[in-house]
Design a protein around this motif. Structure first.
Motif, PDB file in Angstrom:
ATOM      1  N   MET A  90      26.923  82.823  58.261  1.00 19.98           N
ATOM      2  CA  MET A  90      26.259  83.348  57.069  1.00 19.98           C
ATOM      3  C   MET A  90      25.748  82.182  56.243  1.00 19.98           C
ATOM      4  O   MET A  90      26.311  81.091  56.283  1.00 19.98           O
ATOM      5  CB  MET A  90      27.221  84.194  56.234  1.00 19.98           C
ATOM      6  N   SER A  91      24.722  82.417  55.457  1.00 17.45           N
ATOM      7  CA  SER A  91      24.168  81.328  54.652  1.00 17.45           C
ATOM      8  C   SER A  91      25.123  80.972  53.514  1.00 17.45           C
ATOM      9  O   SER A  91      25.751  81.849  52.910  1.00 17.45           O
ATOM     10  CB  SER A  91      22.799  81.701  54.097  1.00 17.45           C
ATOM     11  N   LEU A  92      25.210  79.677  53.247  1.00 16.20           N
ATOM     12  CA  LEU A  92      26.050  79.196  52.155  1.00 16.20           C
ATOM     13  C   LEU A  92      25.562  79.764  50.833  1.00 16.20           C
ATOM     14  O   LEU A  92      26.375  80.170  49.990  1.00 16.20           O
ATOM     15  CB  LEU A  92      26.062  77.667  52.123  1.00 16.20           C
ATOM     16  N   SER A  93      24.256  79.852  50.636  1.00 13.88           N
ATOM     17  CA  SER A  93      23.735  80.352  49.363  1.00 13.88           C
ATOM     18  C   SER A  93      24.119  81.816  49.134  1.00 13.88           C
ATOM     19  O   SER A  93      24.417  82.208  48.002  1.00 13.88           O
ATOM     20  CB  SER A  93      22.221  80.161  49.275  1.00 13.88           C
ATOM     21  N   LEU A  94      24.138  82.623  50.181  1.00 17.68           N
ATOM     22  CA  LEU A  94      24.568  84.016  50.042  1.00 17.68           C
ATOM     23  C   LEU A  94      26.044  84.081  49.662  1.00 17.68           C
ATOM     24  O   LEU A  94      26.438  84.838  48.775  1.00 17.68           O
ATOM     25  CB  LEU A  94      24.319  84.798  51.339  1.00 17.68           C
ATOM     26  N   LEU A  95      26.863  83.268  50.315  1.00 19.75           N
ATOM     27  CA  LEU A  95      28.301  83.263  49.993  1.00 19.75           C
ATOM     28  C   LEU A  95      28.551  82.748  48.578  1.00 19.75           C
ATOM     29  O   LEU A  95      29.417  83.261  47.864  1.00 19.75           O
ATOM     30  CB  LEU A  95      29.078  82.447  51.021  1.00 19.75           C
ATOM     31  N   GLN A  96      27.791  81.750  48.153  1.00 18.44           N
ATOM     32  CA  GLN A  96      27.938  81.258  46.785  1.00 18.44           C
ATOM     33  C   GLN A  96      27.558  82.348  45.785  1.00 18.44           C
ATOM     34  O   GLN A  96      28.242  82.544  44.780  1.00 18.44           O
ATOM     35  CB  GLN A  96      27.075  80.009  46.576  1.00 18.44           C
ATOM     36  N   ALA A  97      26.471  83.062  46.053  1.00 15.06           N
ATOM     37  CA  ALA A  97      26.063  84.151  45.172  1.00 15.06           C
ATOM     38  C   ALA A  97      27.142  85.222  45.102  1.00 15.06           C
ATOM     39  O   ALA A  97      27.469  85.723  44.016  1.00 15.06           O
ATOM     40  CB  ALA A  97      24.739  84.758  45.661  1.00 15.06           C
ATOM     41  N   MET A  98      27.734  85.569  46.241  1.00 15.43           N
ATOM     42  CA  MET A  98      28.792  86.570  46.266  1.00 15.43           C
ATOM     43  C   MET A  98      30.000  86.113  45.464  1.00 15.43           C
ATOM     44  O   MET A  98      30.642  86.910  44.777  1.00 15.43           O
ATOM     45  CB  MET A  98      29.183  86.874  47.719  1.00 15.43           C
ATOM     46  N   HIS A  99      30.298  84.823  45.520  1.00 17.23           N
ATOM     47  CA  HIS A  99      31.455  84.311  44.786  1.00 17.23           C
ATOM     48  C   HIS A  99      31.187  84.149  43.291  1.00 17.23           C
ATOM     49  O   HIS A  99      32.119  83.926  42.516  1.00 17.23           O
ATOM     50  CB  HIS A  99      31.943  83.007  45.421  1.00 17.23           C
ATOM     51  N   ALA A 100      29.929  84.293  42.871  1.00 19.31           N
ATOM     52  CA  ALA A 100      29.597  84.295  41.447  1.00 19.31           C
ATOM     53  C   ALA A 100      29.765  85.684  40.833  1.00 19.31           C
ATOM     54  O   ALA A 100      29.840  85.817  39.617  1.00 19.31           O
ATOM     55  CB  ALA A 100      28.173  83.793  41.241  1.00 19.31           C
TER      56      ALA A 100
END
Length: 187
Positions: A90-100
């Motif tokens: 999965m893309s890091l940016s998607l995971l970062q957004a989810m963790h926000a």
């Protein structure tokens, strides 16, 4: 480096993945991502679509929230998240957004702890609930992660596929954690 394995706890049709990872934060994240990749791909995009609709924001706004708050986050979290992205594909940016999301989500949690004379055997008992909307679907993708870090204290975190960090957990020394969200405007 590091290692990971997965078992399933089953009760009839209900099953709960238990993943044990060991190593550096990056290695633990990579092994976790590899072991729950299928669940992550089923949960994260669907949850992100529902969350962004509910909050009235787009994924880009959530990535901005992540970038503004990441400097206040322990580097081990970022390293584990990079490993999770690498392991799951999965893309890091998607995971970062989810963790926000927890920083913006209007939820309010409850917790209780009882010990001593308040319990039958005097032991400490603690619980907490997570008041995320059921439409997010997180409850459909639970996972228990046991972390055995190269440096630090082993700990267990009940969470959801693709979510790291701890809303609640316990370490090998018996310290328990319950993070509390508070959305008083909602109540």
């Amino acid at each position: 480096g590091g290692s990971g394995h997965r078992i399933e706890i089953r009760n009839g049709d209900v099953h709960l993945p238990v993943v044990v990872v060991r190593g550096t934060p990056y290695e633990m994240g990579r092994h976790l991502g590899q072991l729950i990749s299928q669940e992550m791909h089923a949960f994260i995009p669907k949850a992100m679509a529902g969350i962004t609709a509910e909050l009235g924001v787009n994924e880009s706004a959530l990535r901005e929230v992540w970038s503004r708050t990441a400097a206040y986050t322990d580097d081990r979290v970022e390293q584990e998240l990079i490993g999770l992205a690498d392991g799951s594909g999965m893309s890091l940016s998607l995971l970062q957004a989810m963790h926000a999301v927890p920083l913006l989500m209007p939820y309010s949690c409850s917790s209780i702890a009882a010990w001593g004379k308040a319990t039958e055997d005097g032991h400490l008992y603690q619980t907490r609930d997570l008041d995320w909307s059921l439409e997010v679907g997180a409850h459909e993708f639970p996972v228990i992660v046991v972390y055995i870090p190269d440096h630090g204290i082993a700990h267990v975190v009940p969470t959801f596929a693709g979510m790291i960090g701890a809303h609640t957990g316990m370490n090998a020394r018996g310290i328990v954690l319950s993070e509390m969200g508070d959305a008083s405007a909602k109540e």
